[in-house]
Write a protein that holds these residues in place. Structure first.
Motif, short mmCIF file in Angstrom:
data_model
loop_
_atom_site.label_atom_id
_atom_site.label_comp_id
_atom_site.label_asym_id
_atom_site.label_seq_id
_atom_site.Cartn_x
_atom_site.Cartn_y
_atom_site.Cartn_z
N SER A 91 -13.56 -2.48 -5.61
CA SER A 91 -13.08 -1.11 -5.51
C SER A 91 -11.76 -1.09 -4.76
N THR A 92 -10.96 -0.05 -5.01
CA THR A 92 -9.69 0.11 -4.32
C THR A 92 -9.95 0.47 -2.86
N LEU A 127 -2.51 -1.21 -2.77
CA LEU A 127 -2.14 -1.38 -4.18
C LEU A 127 -2.35 -2.81 -4.66
N GLY A 128 -2.11 -3.77 -3.80
CA GLY A 128 -2.25 -5.17 -4.21
C GLY A 128 -2.11 -6.09 -3.01
N SER A 134 0.83 -1.20 0.00
CA SER A 134 0.00 0.00 0.00
C SER A 134 0.86 1.25 0.00
N ARG A 193 -7.39 -5.49 -1.95
CA ARG A 193 -7.61 -4.30 -2.78
C ARG A 193 -8.90 -4.37 -3.58
N ARG A 194 -9.23 -5.53 -4.11
CA ARG A 194 -10.39 -5.64 -4.99
C ARG A 194 -11.63 -6.14 -4.27
N VAL A 237 -3.78 3.65 0.83
CA VAL A 237 -4.36 3.11 -0.40
C VAL A 237 -3.72 1.76 -0.68
N ASP A 273 -5.34 -10.71 -4.82
CA ASP A 273 -5.95 -9.43 -4.49
C ASP A 273 -7.23 -9.53 -3.65
#
Length: 245
Positions: free
Chosen positions: A170-171, A140-141, A111, A165-166, A138, A162
């Motif tokens: 949504s992020t 990232l993965g 992140s 994040r997914r 945030v 993921d």
């Protein structure tokens, strides 16, 4: 008149020195736990165990002096975290399921964290500095490996890409608290102890049964309104170094 023209040139070194004293630019490195070790028990008989995990961050910062005791600092950090969730107990709701199962989830996540902090020194230009503020995180993965073991079946391993994040398509964007204490080893370098993370983790757990034939795999699913799979509460040692002289 010549002296008047020469005055700005003579003042330039003083202005540059003042600007460097007012601003700091450098790099920051942190390493520590992902969370505090703790256990959680459900009324249906399942027990959850959370080891400390590992979290590290590194990046850059810029800060500006606000008077003699305060500074305003903005960081941009890349974070890597590895953490684990272990679940033990009898599966609910069905008599034909294995009596006892152990599920271990290993999660890696990356992140970006952007802390905005106030730094306070009790003494003007003193050695000890307190910091507190907030940060946006945030994701990232991420990736997750789940291993299920029981007393009547062979171990089963699943891998998921993921899951953090997914989640919910949504992020994942979070607000963190930052707080800590630093000691200036010399004028440009400080070492400290910092807390970074969510103040409260709210998670709603339910079970989604999916399996190959004759095997049952239980998955914990996170309610996007009540919780998140990324619930860092990190206690870390930090190093900050100002590259401006």
């Amino acid at each position: 008149m010549k002296q008047l023209y020469l005055l700005p040139l003579l003042l330039l070194p003083t202005v540059a020195l003042f600007a460097q004293e007012k601003f700091e630019l450098g790099f920051a490195v942190k390493a520590g736990t992902f969370t505090m070790p703790h256990e959680k028990k459900e009324t249906i008989g399942l027990a959850y165990d959370y080891p400390v995990g590992f979290s590290s961050s590194y990046g850059v910062f810029v800060s500006r002096r606000l008077g003699g005791h305060f500074r305003l600092s903005l960081d941009l950090l890349y974070n890597f975290s590895r953490y684990e969730e272990r679940r033990n107990g009898a599966e609910p709701f069905s008599s034909f399921l294995p009596a006892t199962t152990t599920m271990t989830r290993n999660i890696n996540a990356q992140s970006l964290i952007t802390p905005l902090q106030i730094l306070f020194s009790p003494k003007r230009n003193g050695k000890w500095v307190l910091n507190a503020g907030a940060a946006l995180n945030v994701v990232l993965g991420s990736e997750m490996t789940t291993r299920m073991e029981s007393d009547s079946q062979n171990p089963v391993t699943q891998w998921q890409s993921d899951p953090v994040r997914r989640y919910g398509e949504s992020t994942l964007l979070q607000a963190f608290l930052i707080a800590g204490l630093h000691y200036r080893m010399e004028q440009r370098t400080a070492i400290g102890l910092e807390f970074t993370g969510l103040l409260r983790r709210e998670q709603l757990t339910y079970w989604n049964w999916s399996a190959p034939p004759m095997a049952i795999i239980a998955c914990d699913c996170i309610n996007p309104y009540n919780g998140t799979p990324f619930w860092m509460q990190s206690l870390a040692i930090s190093l900050r170094h100002n590259i401006l002289r």
